[in-house]
Structures are given as structure tokens and as C-alpha cells.
Design a protein around this motif. Structure first.
Motif, short mmCIF file in Angstrom:
data_model
loop_
_atom_site.label_atom_id
_atom_site.label_comp_id
_atom_site.label_asym_id
_atom_site.label_seq_id
_atom_site.Cartn_x
_atom_site.Cartn_y
_atom_site.Cartn_z
N PRO A 34 -0.39 -7.81 -24.16
CA PRO A 34 1.15 -7.60 -24.28
C PRO A 34 1.72 -7.05 -23.03
CG PRO A 34 1.06 -6.75 -25.73
CD PRO A 34 -0.30 -6.76 -25.50
N GLY A 35 2.83 -7.58 -21.86
CA GLY A 35 2.98 -7.87 -21.17
C GLY A 35 4.94 -6.72 -21.41
N TYR A 36 5.27 -6.46 -20.62
CA TYR A 36 6.73 -5.10 -20.98
C TYR A 36 7.64 -6.09 -21.51
CZ TYR A 36 11.22 -3.44 -19.47
OH TYR A 36 12.69 -2.80 -19.27
N ALA A 38 6.74 -9.46 -23.15
CA ALA A 38 6.98 -9.69 -23.86
C ALA A 38 7.28 -8.58 -25.20
CB ALA A 38 5.03 -10.13 -24.20
N MET A 39 6.88 -7.24 -24.86
CA MET A 39 7.13 -5.81 -25.66
C MET A 39 8.72 -5.90 -25.55
SD MET A 39 4.66 -3.05 -25.23
CE MET A 39 3.32 -3.38 -25.50
N MET A 40 9.57 -5.85 -24.88
CA MET A 40 11.41 -6.59 -24.98
C MET A 40 11.45 -7.16 -26.07
SD MET A 40 11.74 -2.89 -23.96
CE MET A 40 13.36 -3.96 -23.63
N GLY A 41 11.08 -8.20 -25.42
CA GLY A 41 11.46 -9.54 -26.93
C GLY A 41 11.21 -9.58 -27.55
N ASP A 42 10.08 -8.81 -28.36
CA ASP A 42 9.74 -9.00 -29.23
C ASP A 42 10.87 -7.56 -30.13
OD1 ASP A 42 8.15 -9.15 -31.96
OD2 ASP A 42 6.35 -8.00 -31.27
N ALA A 46 12.05 -10.88 -31.73
CA ALA A 46 11.47 -11.30 -32.68
C ALA A 46 12.37 -10.30 -33.92
CB ALA A 46 10.24 -11.49 -31.92
N ARG A 47 11.64 -8.86 -33.75
CA ARG A 47 11.76 -8.44 -34.81
C ARG A 47 12.87 -8.49 -35.69
NH1 ARG A 47 6.46 -5.38 -35.21
NH2 ARG A 47 5.24 -6.43 -33.38
N PRO A 48 13.46 -7.82 -35.01
CA PRO A 48 14.67 -7.88 -35.98
C PRO A 48 14.87 -9.50 -37.11
CG PRO A 48 15.35 -7.07 -34.13
CD PRO A 48 14.52 -7.63 -33.89
N MET A 49 15.17 -10.91 -36.52
CA MET A 49 15.18 -12.22 -36.80
C MET A 49 13.72 -12.09 -38.05
SD MET A 49 15.47 -14.22 -33.38
CE MET A 49 15.57 -15.79 -34.53
N LEU A 50 12.46 -11.20 -37.68
CA LEU A 50 11.58 -11.69 -39.04
C LEU A 50 12.05 -10.37 -39.90
CD1 LEU A 50 8.49 -11.80 -36.35
CD2 LEU A 50 8.62 -13.26 -38.62
N LEU A 51 12.08 -9.39 -39.54
CA LEU A 51 12.79 -8.46 -40.43
C LEU A 51 14.09 -9.58 -41.93
CD1 LEU A 51 12.80 -6.01 -42.41
CD2 LEU A 51 14.49 -5.18 -40.36
N ALA A 52 14.92 -9.93 -40.86
CA ALA A 52 16.35 -10.51 -41.68
C ALA A 52 15.01 -11.95 -42.86
CB ALA A 52 17.24 -11.08 -41.11
N ARG A 92 1.44 -5.87 -36.63
CA ARG A 92 1.52 -6.61 -35.37
C ARG A 92 1.51 -6.10 -34.61
NH1 ARG A 92 5.15 -9.92 -32.30
NH2 ARG A 92 6.39 -9.84 -34.42
N CYS A 93 0.84 -5.51 -33.37
CA CYS A 93 0.85 -4.76 -31.79
C CYS A 93 2.54 -4.80 -31.39
CB CYS A 93 0.23 -4.16 -31.20
SG CYS A 93 -0.30 -5.83 -30.55
N LEU A 94 3.12 -4.84 -31.21
CA LEU A 94 4.84 -5.11 -30.30
C LEU A 94 3.75 -5.85 -29.00
CD1 LEU A 94 7.83 -4.23 -30.42
CD2 LEU A 94 7.13 -2.64 -28.34
N GLY A 95 4.85 -7.26 -29.03
CA GLY A 95 4.39 -8.06 -28.42
C GLY A 95 3.24 -8.96 -28.49
N CYS A 96 2.43 -8.69 -29.38
CA CYS A 96 1.37 -9.48 -29.77
C CYS A 96 1.94 -10.51 -30.47
CB CYS A 96 0.15 -8.98 -30.61
SG CYS A 96 0.24 -7.57 -29.86
N THR A 97 1.10 -12.33 -30.65
CA THR A 97 1.67 -12.82 -30.81
C THR A 97 1.10 -13.25 -32.25
OG1 THR A 97 -0.44 -14.31 -29.76
CG2 THR A 97 2.20 -14.07 -28.75
N ARG A 98 0.05 -12.70 -32.73
CA ARG A 98 -0.58 -12.69 -33.93
C ARG A 98 -0.63 -11.44 -35.06
NH1 ARG A 98 -5.61 -15.96 -32.18
NH2 ARG A 98 -5.05 -15.86 -30.43
#
Length: 110
Positions: A34-36, A38-42, A46-52, A92-98
């Protein structure tokens, strides 16, 4: 009040054990780079939403536990409501999709 504390303690215990349970279910290897952005967006979105979603799923699992027990599908309910969102959050690695440990170790190439 006592029931609320017990439910909160149970949900916290479930959340802490999610990463260990999810690691056993989602340990397939996928290489992604993943690029910069993707990592920042994740990290920021994404991570706070997935945690919720994981927390809401754990609460829903606790609420649905008597019905799941009566129906005989506690394992499936726990997997779908807690483990799968937890795996997407924590395994999941930071920015990865799966889910899965998708980054190669640097030492493997040496």
C-alpha cells in the motif's frame, strides 16, 4: 447497574481476545504494497470505523447470546459479529485491503 458492569466487562474481554482469535482464522499470506494515501486513509478513517463496528458487534453478540444459544449457533454468531470485524480491524497491515499478515518480513529475502 451491576448488569451493565458485567456486560461491559464481558464485551471488553471479547474485544481483547479478538486479535488472538482472528489471527488463527485469518493467517493466509497475501503480499500487498500500500502507498502513503492508502495508509493514511486506513489510519484516519477505516480503522476507527472498524473499531466501532467491532464494539457494536460485540454488544450485539452479548444481546443475541440467549437467542443464539437457543438456536445452537453461538459460534457462527460470534464469528460474524465479533471475529470478522475484529480481524479487519487488528489483523491487517496498514493500508492493506484484506485481513492477514500481508507484508513480507525483511529477513526472508536475506
Amino acid at each position: 447497574m451491576r448488569l451493565l458492569r458485567q456486560t461491559t466487562a464481558l464485551a471488553a474481554g471479547l474485544l481483547m481476545s479478538v486479535s488472538a482469535m482472528a489471527a488463527t482464522d485469518y493467517n493466509s499470506y497475501q503480499e500487498e504494497k500500500p502507498g502513503y494515501l492508502a495508509m493514511m486513509g486506513d489510519l484516519i478513517i477505516a480503522r476507527p470505523m472498524l473499531l466501532a463496528v467491532t464494539a457494536v458487534g460485540a454488544a450485539a453478540f452479548v444481546v443475541s447470546l440467549p437467542f443464539s444459544a437457543a438456536g445452537g449457533n453461538i459460534g457462527e454468531a460470534g464469528h460474524e459479529l465479533v471475529v470478522r470485524p475484529g480481524a479487519e480491524t487488528f489483523v491487517r497491515c496498514l493500508g492493506c485491503t484484506r485481513a492477514g499478515y500481508g507484508r513480507k518480513q525483511q529477513d526472508e529475502n536475506l
